[in-house]
Design a protein around this motif. Structure first.
Motif, PDB file in Angstrom:
ATOM      1  N   ASN A   3       6.192  68.981  20.098  1.00  0.00           N
ATOM      2  CA  ASN A   3       4.951  69.753  20.096  1.00  0.00           C
ATOM      3  C   ASN A   3       5.246  71.240  20.182  1.00  0.00           C
ATOM      4  O   ASN A   3       4.556  72.049  19.561  1.00  0.00           O
ATOM      5  CB  ASN A   3       4.048  69.319  21.245  1.00  0.00           C
ATOM      6  N   ASN A   4       6.259  71.618  20.980  1.00  0.00           N
ATOM      7  CA  ASN A   4       6.638  73.026  21.056  1.00  0.00           C
ATOM      8  C   ASN A   4       7.145  73.527  19.715  1.00  0.00           C
ATOM      9  O   ASN A   4       6.821  74.631  19.283  1.00  0.00           O
ATOM     10  CB  ASN A   4       7.715  73.231  22.121  1.00  0.00           C
ATOM     11  N   LEU A   9       6.283  76.603  14.793  1.00  0.00           N
ATOM     12  CA  LEU A   9       6.204  76.646  13.337  1.00  0.00           C
ATOM     13  C   LEU A   9       4.807  77.073  12.879  1.00  0.00           C
ATOM     14  O   LEU A   9       4.667  77.826  11.905  1.00  0.00           O
ATOM     15  CB  LEU A   9       6.560  75.290  12.737  1.00  0.00           C
ATOM     16  N   ALA A  10       3.767  76.628  13.594  1.00  0.00           N
ATOM     17  CA  ALA A  10       2.399  77.025  13.249  1.00  0.00           C
ATOM     18  C   ALA A  10       2.194  78.515  13.449  1.00  0.00           C
ATOM     19  O   ALA A  10       1.532  79.179  12.637  1.00  0.00           O
ATOM     20  CB  ALA A  10       1.399  76.227  14.084  1.00  0.00           C
ATOM     21  N   THR A  34      15.859  68.357  10.040  1.00  0.00           N
ATOM     22  CA  THR A  34      14.765  67.732  10.782  1.00  0.00           C
ATOM     23  C   THR A  34      13.668  68.763  11.063  1.00  0.00           C
ATOM     24  O   THR A  34      12.481  68.464  10.935  1.00  0.00           O
ATOM     25  CB  THR A  34      15.286  67.147  12.105  1.00  0.00           C
ATOM     26  N   VAL A  35      14.073  69.964  11.418  1.00  0.00           N
ATOM     27  CA  VAL A  35      13.105  71.040  11.647  1.00  0.00           C
ATOM     28  C   VAL A  35      12.322  71.316  10.369  1.00  0.00           C
ATOM     29  O   VAL A  35      11.097  71.468  10.395  1.00  0.00           O
ATOM     30  CB  VAL A  35      13.810  72.324  12.139  1.00  0.00           C
ATOM     31  N   TYR A  42       5.935  66.398   8.490  1.00  0.00           N
ATOM     32  CA  TYR A  42       6.384  65.118   9.031  1.00  0.00           C
ATOM     33  C   TYR A  42       5.822  64.943  10.433  1.00  0.00           C
ATOM     34  O   TYR A  42       5.879  65.850  11.259  1.00  0.00           O
ATOM     35  CB  TYR A  42       7.912  65.081   9.048  1.00  0.00           C
ATOM     36  N   GLU A  43       5.271  63.767  10.724  1.00  0.00           N
ATOM     37  CA  GLU A  43       4.653  63.501  12.029  1.00  0.00           C
ATOM     38  C   GLU A  43       5.573  62.733  12.967  1.00  0.00           C
ATOM     39  O   GLU A  43       5.246  62.573  14.136  1.00  0.00           O
ATOM     40  CB  GLU A  43       3.352  62.706  11.835  1.00  0.00           C
ATOM     41  N   GLY A  44       6.650  62.201  12.498  1.00  0.00           N
ATOM     42  CA  GLY A  44       7.547  61.416  13.343  1.00  0.00           C
ATOM     43  C   GLY A  44       7.252  59.932  13.202  1.00  0.00           C
ATOM     44  O   GLY A  44       6.248  59.519  12.630  1.00  0.00           O
TER      45      GLY A  44
END
Length: 90
Positions: A3-4, A9-10, A34-35, A42-44
Protein backbone atom coordinates in the motif's frame (compact mmCIF):
# COMPACT_ATOMS: atom_id res chain seq x y z
CA UNK A 1 4.18 -2.39 2.35
CA UNK A 2 2.43 -2.74 -1.01
CA UNK A 3 0.00 0.00 0.00
CA UNK A 4 2.89 2.36 0.73
CA UNK A 5 4.42 1.57 -2.63
CA UNK A 6 1.11 2.07 -4.40
CA UNK A 7 0.63 5.38 -2.60
CA UNK A 8 4.09 6.57 -3.51
CA UNK A 9 3.54 5.59 -7.14
CA UNK A 10 0.20 7.45 -7.12
CA UNK A 11 1.86 10.59 -5.78
CA UNK A 12 4.54 10.38 -8.47
CA UNK A 13 1.85 9.98 -11.12
CA UNK A 14 -0.07 12.99 -9.86
CA UNK A 15 3.10 15.11 -9.92
CA UNK A 16 4.07 13.79 -13.39
CA UNK A 17 7.33 12.38 -12.04
CA UNK A 18 8.70 9.28 -13.73
CA UNK A 19 9.33 6.70 -10.99
CA UNK A 20 12.78 5.21 -10.54
CA UNK A 21 11.80 1.53 -10.30
CA UNK A 22 15.23 0.36 -9.14
CA UNK A 23 15.36 2.84 -6.26
CA UNK A 24 11.81 2.02 -5.21
CA UNK A 25 12.62 -1.68 -5.41
CA UNK A 26 15.58 -1.25 -3.07
CA UNK A 27 13.49 0.87 -0.71
CA UNK A 28 10.68 -1.69 -0.46
CA UNK A 29 12.84 -4.81 -0.77
CA UNK A 30 11.56 -6.09 -4.09
CA UNK A 31 12.70 -6.42 -7.68
CA UNK A 32 12.35 -3.37 -9.95
CA UNK A 33 10.19 -5.41 -12.34
CA UNK A 34 7.72 -6.07 -9.52
CA UNK A 35 7.56 -2.35 -8.77
CA UNK A 36 6.88 -1.71 -12.45
CA UNK A 37 4.07 -4.30 -12.43
CA UNK A 38 2.42 -2.51 -9.49
CA UNK A 39 2.81 0.80 -11.32
CA UNK A 40 1.06 -0.67 -14.36
CA UNK A 41 -1.95 -1.76 -12.28
CA UNK A 42 -1.09 -5.19 -10.86
CA UNK A 43 -3.16 -5.88 -7.72
CA UNK A 44 -1.27 -8.90 -6.40
CA UNK A 45 -2.34 -12.49 -5.89
CA UNK A 46 -5.67 -13.29 -4.37
CA UNK A 47 -5.57 -14.21 -0.67
CA UNK A 48 -8.44 -16.65 -1.05
CA UNK A 49 -8.38 -19.89 -2.95
CA UNK A 50 -11.46 -21.42 -4.49
CA UNK A 51 -10.21 -24.94 -4.11
CA UNK A 52 -12.49 -27.53 -2.57
CA UNK A 53 -11.63 -30.15 0.01
CA UNK A 54 -11.92 -33.93 0.01
CA UNK A 55 -14.09 -33.60 3.10
CA UNK A 56 -16.66 -31.17 1.62
CA UNK A 57 -19.07 -33.99 0.85
CA UNK A 58 -18.89 -35.14 4.50
CA UNK A 59 -19.26 -31.66 6.02
CA UNK A 60 -22.75 -32.21 7.49
CA UNK A 61 -21.82 -35.57 8.98
CA UNK A 62 -18.69 -34.11 10.57
CA UNK A 63 -20.68 -31.19 12.03
CA UNK A 64 -23.24 -33.59 13.48
CA UNK A 65 -20.54 -35.71 15.12
CA UNK A 66 -18.75 -32.66 16.55
CA UNK A 67 -22.01 -31.38 18.04
CA UNK A 68 -22.06 -34.40 20.38
CA UNK A 69 -20.59 -33.56 23.79
CA UNK A 70 -17.12 -34.89 24.64
CA UNK A 71 -16.32 -35.83 21.03
CA UNK A 72 -12.94 -34.69 19.76
CA UNK A 73 -11.79 -33.89 16.25
CA UNK A 74 -9.36 -36.80 16.45
CA UNK A 75 -12.24 -39.11 17.38
CA UNK A 76 -14.33 -37.94 14.42
CA UNK A 77 -11.32 -38.39 12.14
CA UNK A 78 -10.77 -41.95 13.33
CA UNK A 79 -14.49 -42.70 12.87
CA UNK A 80 -14.43 -41.34 9.31
CA UNK A 81 -11.31 -43.38 8.50
CA UNK A 82 -12.96 -46.59 9.67
CA UNK A 83 -16.21 -45.83 7.86
CA UNK A 84 -14.88 -44.57 4.51
CA UNK A 85 -11.22 -45.65 4.39
CA UNK A 86 -7.95 -43.82 3.95
CA UNK A 87 -8.32 -43.38 0.17
CA UNK A 88 -11.52 -41.34 0.44
CA UNK A 89 -10.72 -39.35 3.60
CA UNK A 90 -6.97 -38.84 3.32
Amino acid sequence: MKNNLKGELAVMDSLDIKPNYAALGRKYGMDWRTVKKYHNGYEGRSDKRNKGSKLDEYRNEIKDKLAIKRITVQGVYQFMLKKYGVNRIG
